[in-house]
Design a protein around this motif. Structure first.
Motif, PDB file in Angstrom:
ATOM      1  N   ARG A 266       0.835  -1.198   0.000  1.00 26.98           N
ATOM      2  CA  ARG A 266       0.000   0.000   0.000  1.00 26.98           C
ATOM      3  C   ARG A 266       0.867   1.245   0.000  1.00 26.98           C
ATOM      4  N   ALA A 285      -6.949   3.802   4.207  1.00 23.73           N
ATOM      5  CA  ALA A 285      -7.302   3.249   5.524  1.00 23.73           C
ATOM      6  C   ALA A 285      -6.397   2.057   5.762  1.00 23.73           C
ATOM      7  N   GLY A 287      -3.474   0.450   8.650  1.00 24.45           N
ATOM      8  CA  GLY A 287      -2.668   0.547   9.863  1.00 24.45           C
ATOM      9  C   GLY A 287      -1.193   0.648   9.530  1.00 24.45           C
ATOM     10  N   TRP A 356      -4.164 -14.117   4.123  1.00 22.02           N
ATOM     11  CA  TRP A 356      -4.944 -13.342   5.129  1.00 22.02           C
ATOM     12  C   TRP A 356      -5.815 -14.267   5.994  1.00 22.02           C
ATOM     13  N   SER A 575     -13.375  -2.316   1.564  1.00 23.96           N
ATOM     14  CA  SER A 575     -12.032  -2.865   1.396  1.00 23.96           C
ATOM     15  C   SER A 575     -12.104  -4.160   0.592  1.00 23.96           C
TER      16      SER A 575
HETATM   17  O1  F6P Z   1      -3.569  -5.067   8.925  1.00 24.76           O
HETATM   18  C1  F6P Z   1      -2.904  -5.721   7.913  1.00 24.76           C
HETATM   19  C2  F6P Z   1      -2.819  -4.871   6.691  1.00 24.76           C
HETATM   20  O2  F6P Z   1      -2.090  -5.394   5.668  1.00 24.76           O
HETATM   21  C3  F6P Z   1      -2.161  -3.667   7.113  1.00 24.76           C
HETATM   22  O3  F6P Z   1      -0.856  -3.891   7.166  1.00 24.76           O
HETATM   23  C4  F6P Z   1      -2.786  -2.754   6.180  1.00 24.76           C
HETATM   24  O4  F6P Z   1      -2.772  -1.540   6.773  1.00 24.76           O
HETATM   25  C5  F6P Z   1      -4.179  -3.236   6.043  1.00 24.76           C
HETATM   26  O5  F6P Z   1      -4.076  -4.583   6.201  1.00 24.76           O
HETATM   27  C6  F6P Z   1      -4.828  -2.663   4.826  1.00 24.76           C
HETATM   28  O6  F6P Z   1      -5.103  -3.558   3.872  1.00 24.76           O
HETATM   29  P1  F6P Z   1      -5.104  -3.201   2.343  1.00 24.76           P
HETATM   30  O7  F6P Z   1      -3.803  -2.575   2.057  1.00 24.76           O
HETATM   31  O8  F6P Z   1      -5.318  -4.510   1.684  1.00 24.76           O
HETATM   32  O9  F6P Z   1      -6.232  -2.243   2.122  1.00 24.76           O
END
Ligand code: F6P
Length: 762
Positions: A266, A285, A287, A356, A575
């Motif tokens: 990301r 969005a 983390g 995942w 998402s």
């Molecule tokens: O929480 C795991 C994670 O991969 C994070 O590291 C990331 O912020 C989040 O999922 C977001 O997911 P994606 O990038 O698939 O939207």
């Protein structure tokens, strides 16, 4: 606390009644004693004066009789004396004798009979004794009337009442205080217990630790471990709280200013083209982005990521780079373009339908397809080529992020043997048995072991990783050093609980928490005094959003007092919507919210405010600041930074965090109300407790939480990884020099066989 008040009010009323009855009883008893005493005194007075009095009276000597009466009233309590009877006219009495007590108005029982009475006069209460004065021959000459002042008893009665009330009020206050304290301690007993347990590493408590209360109990062993780590870091010369500046210093002094390369799927800034053709920047969005972005601002260097925005290609230079953050450029973002097929196989397929669900215990079956695996390998290799291009030199420091890039460390190691490669796995690592479900388990493990260090959020995930390596690869595991030695290289496996920047930069432009509270309620169309809960997530099945809404429903079922008063705002950003499971979740969340709103809406909009759209950080922080409670209900989560962000947003020291015990964050945030999100009774009780929590307790908990997040911020996370990396580099360089010396046959180092493999990286 409310229950304590329910008990206290009747207790205080009862105490007041008892105080009243007790004082009246005491006063009446004192009166009885005083009357008896005064009657006896009157008789004594008469006995001592009878002879003279009867003689003078019989002789008709009025002057001397009056003198005798005057002598009698020298006793300070005797208000007056008079004689009634045939020889006593006109009145024969002392000066202060109350004129109201004329002889013909005396309450006499029978002439010549002794009589006592208490009479209320305008000047106060008096005691009256009427005593017959007998002559020597037994003839009654008249009655001596003695009047004693009793007003002192009225004063005493008033004092008695006052003293009794004060005494009972004190008892009442003590009872109230001890009841409140007891109830307070029952809320906080676990905190006290926790503090006691936390003290263990410092004070070396002997024997077994005391059992903790089960109420919203945090994961004590982990918190204790964390605090003891903090203590040991401080002992070994920590240098104060970690900040962007301190992190920069580490890079400058320990890594000689070498720029860092971060690789993550990301990107931190996405350029999107709007319908009107303009380009806007979106903060994803994520983390991972929340945590890593401030680190990159501090370290500079390059962030390599998939360019996923519709205007991304239009905003890069000829080398696919763009300087970010927009307006305050401090590092480079290098975008990698993926074809639709690559994105489907690598991102949606292998990463998010395979790894995942494999890593999260959330009951979704992992899907592993050979075609997805192929794309995963291919994209990892493409990123390896780009990262090698971006690396500032052969000794580059490369931070590989997350499950999208398990193969990348090994691929990079082949290209850059001297680089320091740090892989961080942001999600949980399952146990070996579960991990074995993946058909490419060996390749994934081997790929990660190309790193110098593999990091996880928790020790438990490190253990699971080591167990998986042990089961599936030929390697040597050094349990003591938590390291894997394979093919002559050592990889350290370490827990680094990730965090957020402190202070949060999004707070800078926001109004006070009080203002946010009022504005946010107004914007949502809620009453100003509405109680508000908030949830902030990507719409992901691991986040327990359905369970969260069900907990709200259970709260309203069990505690009707919150109906119409409590509302829950769920900020949910869509998402991974190409995946069927995510689309189904979306429908499920909508259905559950609608059914709760239909049950409790009472004709109005209902308690669940579901906001399914992308929310920018300032909006999210406003929601955090407006809320009375934030509920993080993940079914399984590596860390969960929403919990930490909520804490960072509450500089007003208000608001309660209800936190799933299945998050990494629950291992640090002991002052949250920690719950099992599957247990709707426990979760709804925690919500009720949070909504009824006294401001002082909220403050106490929030202060402790903020202290923890401030201390364990993301600069510390990055700093610790980089410091471990420097130590490793020094050892590696030293061992390279030593093995060169072996080969060149330096004196004292006989033979040309180098040191054994496992010694190389010690
Ligand atoms: O929480 C795991 C994670 O991969 C994070 O590291 C990331 O912020 C989040 O999922 C977001 O997911 P994606 O990038 O698939 O939207």
């Amino acid at each position: 606390m409310r229950a304590a008040f329910r008990f206290l009010v009747p207790l205080l009323v009862l105490l007041a009644l008892v105080a009243y009855a007790a004082s009246e009883l005491m006063i009446r008893q004192a009166h009885r004693w005083a009357e008896r005493d005064l009657s006896a005194r009157s008789r004594l007075v008469l006995a001592s004066a009878r002879e003279g009095l009867s003689g003078r009276l019989a002789a008709g000597d009025r002057v001397r009789t009056r003198q005798i009466l005057d002598e009698m009233v020298r006793d300070e309590r005797l208000l007056g004396a008079r004689v009634c009877g045939p020889g006593a006219e006109p009145p024969l009495r002392t000066a202060a004798f109350p004129p109201e007590l004329a002889c013909d108005r005396l309450p006499l029982r029978a002439p010549g009979a002794t009589h006592d009475a208490v009479v209320g006069l305008p000047g106060g209460t008096v005691h009256l004794s009427v005593l017959p004065i007998g002559a020597d021959d037994g003839e009654v000459l008249g009655d001596l009337v003695l009047v004693h002042d009793m007003s002192y008893l009225d004063r005493r009665a008033a004092e008695t009442r006052k003293t009794t009330f004060v005494a009972f009020a004190l008892v009442g206050l003590l009872a109230a205080a001890s009841t409140l304290l007891a109830s307070r301690f029952s809320w906080l007993s676990w905190t006290a217990e926790l503090r006691r347990l936390l003290a263990a590493p410092f004070h070396s408590l002997g024997g077994a630790a005391p059992a903790a209360s089960r109420t919203f109990q945090p994961v004590l062993a982990d918190v204790r471990e964390l605090v003891s780590r903090l203590a040991s870091e401080e002992v070994s010369g920590g240098g104060g709280r970690w900040s962007a500046e301190r992190l920069r210093n580490v890079l400058r002094t320990r890594l000689h200013g070498e720029g860092v390369v971060v690789v993550a799927n990301r990107e931190p800034y996405i350029h999107e083209r709007a319908a009107d053709g303009s380009v806007r920047v979106v903060y994803p969005a994520s983390g991972l982005v929340t945590a890593l972005e401030p680190v990159m601002r501090a370290c500079s260097g390059t962030w390599v990521a998939h360019g996923s925005g519709s205007a991304d290609r239009d905003t890069v230079d000829a080398h696919d780079r763009v300087r970010v953050p927009p307006g305050e450029e401090s590092y480079a973002l290098r975008r990698v373009w993926l074809s639709e097929q690559e994105e489907r196989g690598y991102y949606y397929g292998f990463s998010n339908e395979g790894l995942w669900p494999l890593c999260h215990v959330a009951h979704t079956r992992p899907e592993f397809r050979a075609a997805d695996w192929e794309q995963y390998r291919r994209v990892n290799a493409r990123f390896a080529a780009v990262v090698a291009e971006e690396a500032p030199g052969p000794d580059a420091v490369i931070l590989v992020q997350d499950y999208h890039f398990a193969l990348l460390p090994r691929m990079l190691r082949q290209r850059l043997p001297r680089a320091t490669i740090l892989a961080f796995w942001h999600i949980p690592w399952p146990n070996a048995e579960r991990f074995g479900i993946c058909p490419w388990e060996r390749e994934l493990l081997d790929g990660l072991l190309g790193s110098s260090i593999v990091g996880f959020h928790t020790q438990a995930h490190c253990n699971n990783f080591l167990e998986s390596v042990d089961r599936f690869l030929e390697s040597r595991i050094d349990r003591e050093r938590q390291a894997v030695v394979m093919g002559g290289r050592e990889t350290l496996v370490r827990p680094y609980p990730i965090s957020i920047e402190w202070p949060a930069r999004w707070l800078a432009g926001l109004p006070s928490a009080e203002r946010c509270r009022a504005d946010y309620r107004r914007e949502l169309g809620l009453p100003a005094d509405a109680l508000l809960g908030v949830g902030v997530d990507r719409l992901d099945y691991t986040k327990g959003i359905v369970e969260r809404l069900q907990a709200v429903e259970r709260l309203l079922d069990r505690f009707p007092e919150f109906r119409g008063r409590f509302f829950f705002a769920q900020l949910a950003s869509p998402s991974r919507t190409l995946i069927e499971t995510y689309r189904r979740l979306n429908d499920e969340v909508e259905r559950v919210a609608a059914s709760i709103n239909a049950r409790f809406g009472n004709g109005g909009p209902g308690p669940i405010l579901l906001m399914r759209r992308h929310h920018e950080p300032p909006d999210i922080f406003r929601a955090y600041r407006a809320a009375d409670v934030c509920y993080v209900s993940s079914l399984h989560d590596g860390m969960n930074l929403v919990a930490k962000e909520f804490v960072s947003a509450r500089d007003d020291l208000r608001g309660v965090l209800v936190l799933s015990r299945f998050t990494g964050a629950a291992r640090e945030l002991a002052e949250a109300l920690v719950v099992n999100p599957y247990d709707l009774e426990e979760a709804s009780s925690a919500l009720a407790a949070a909504l009824s929590m006294a401001p002082e307790e909220q403050e106490q908990r929030m202060r402790a939480l903020r202290g923890m997040v401030a201390e364990f911020n993301v600069y510390r996370w990055a700093g610790r990884i980089l410091l471990d990396a420097t130590r490793l580099r020094q050892r590696e360089r030293l061992s390279v020099r030593l093995s060169d010396a072996w080969r060149s046959g330096e004196p004292g180092r006989g033979g040309d066989s180098g040191p054994p493999d496992e010694d190389v990286h010690r």
